[in-house]
Design a protein around this motif. Structure first.
Motif, mmCIF file in Angstrom:
data_model
loop_
_atom_site.group_PDB
_atom_site.id
_atom_site.type_symbol
_atom_site.label_atom_id
_atom_site.label_comp_id
_atom_site.label_asym_id
_atom_site.label_seq_id
_atom_site.Cartn_x
_atom_site.Cartn_y
_atom_site.Cartn_z
ATOM 1 N N ALA A 75 0.898 -1.249 0.050
ATOM 2 C CA ALA A 75 -0.055 -0.099 0.077
ATOM 3 C C ALA A 75 0.907 1.268 -0.127
ATOM 4 O O ALA A 75 2.033 1.136 0.389
ATOM 5 N N MET A 76 0.308 2.382 -0.416
ATOM 6 C CA MET A 76 1.005 3.638 -0.717
ATOM 7 C C MET A 76 0.353 4.690 0.000
ATOM 8 O O MET A 76 -1.162 4.829 -0.032
ATOM 9 N N SER A 77 0.819 5.725 0.596
ATOM 10 C CA SER A 77 0.176 6.940 0.843
ATOM 11 C C SER A 77 1.067 8.069 0.705
ATOM 12 O O SER A 77 2.322 8.165 0.518
ATOM 13 N N ASN A 120 1.635 0.452 -11.181
ATOM 14 C CA ASN A 120 2.457 -0.660 -10.686
ATOM 15 C C ASN A 120 3.562 -0.999 -11.519
ATOM 16 O O ASN A 120 4.856 -1.263 -11.156
ATOM 17 N N ALA A 121 3.294 -0.748 -12.814
ATOM 18 C CA ALA A 121 4.310 -1.109 -14.000
ATOM 19 C C ALA A 121 5.424 0.172 -14.120
ATOM 20 O O ALA A 121 6.693 -0.323 -14.342
ATOM 21 N N THR A 150 -3.167 -2.909 -4.959
ATOM 22 C CA THR A 150 -3.636 -2.967 -6.398
ATOM 23 C C THR A 150 -4.592 -1.780 -6.954
ATOM 24 O O THR A 150 -4.707 -1.848 -8.108
ATOM 25 N N GLY A 151 -4.632 -0.835 -5.992
ATOM 26 C CA GLY A 151 -5.411 0.463 -6.418
ATOM 27 C C GLY A 151 -6.931 0.109 -6.085
ATOM 28 O O GLY A 151 -7.467 1.288 -6.266
ATOM 29 N N GLY A 152 -7.121 -0.838 -5.729
ATOM 30 C CA GLY A 152 -8.729 -1.050 -5.585
ATOM 31 C C GLY A 152 -9.485 -0.470 -4.398
ATOM 32 O O GLY A 152 -10.467 -0.271 -4.545
ATOM 33 N N SER A 153 -8.457 0.139 -3.409
ATOM 34 C CA SER A 153 -9.094 0.571 -2.216
ATOM 35 C C SER A 153 -8.384 1.940 -2.050
ATOM 36 O O SER A 153 -7.244 1.888 -2.152
#
Length: 116
Positions: free
Chosen positions: A33-35, A74-75, A54-57
């Motif tokens: 996760a990133m912030s 992510n790529a 995943t970017g889903g949340s």
């Protein structure tokens, strides 16, 4: 060695927009996760937006909800922060980091100044 390179800051008028980027290296970015965090003069650093691996949340601080959007590629090992309807109180240095890896050193940050 873990590194975070933030960019995209600048001087903008109230109501304007900026898009920040942060490229990370040295760890499994796609699993973390990133912030985005920010620190205004004389204030403690605070988290403004987070995104799952995943970017889903996503999650946002109340102060930026509806104005800021966090996303990631992510790529490219990159996380973004689209900032719209900027206010004076958004003035700060903005940083990125994984909330799951708080022991990592901070990057240099990118300065956002909202001024008329």
């Amino acid at each position: 060695q873990v590194q975070f390179v933030e960019s995209g800051g600048g001087l903008v008028q109230p109501g304007g927009s900026l898009r920040l980027s942060c490229t990370a290296s040295g760890f499994a970015f796609s699993l973390a996760a990133m912030s985005w965090y920010r620190q205004a003069p004389g204030k403690e650093r605070e988290s403004v937006a987070s995104i799952s691996n995943t970017g889903g949340s996503t999650n946002y601080a109340d102060s930026v909800k509806g104005r800021f959007t966090i996303s990631r590629d992510n790529a490219k090992n990159t996380v973004y922060l689209q900032m719209n309807s900027l206010k004076f109180e958004d003035t700060a240095v903005y940083y990125c980091k994984s909330p799951q890896r708080l022991w990592d050193s901070w990057g240099q940050g990118t300065q956002v100044t909202v001024s008329s």
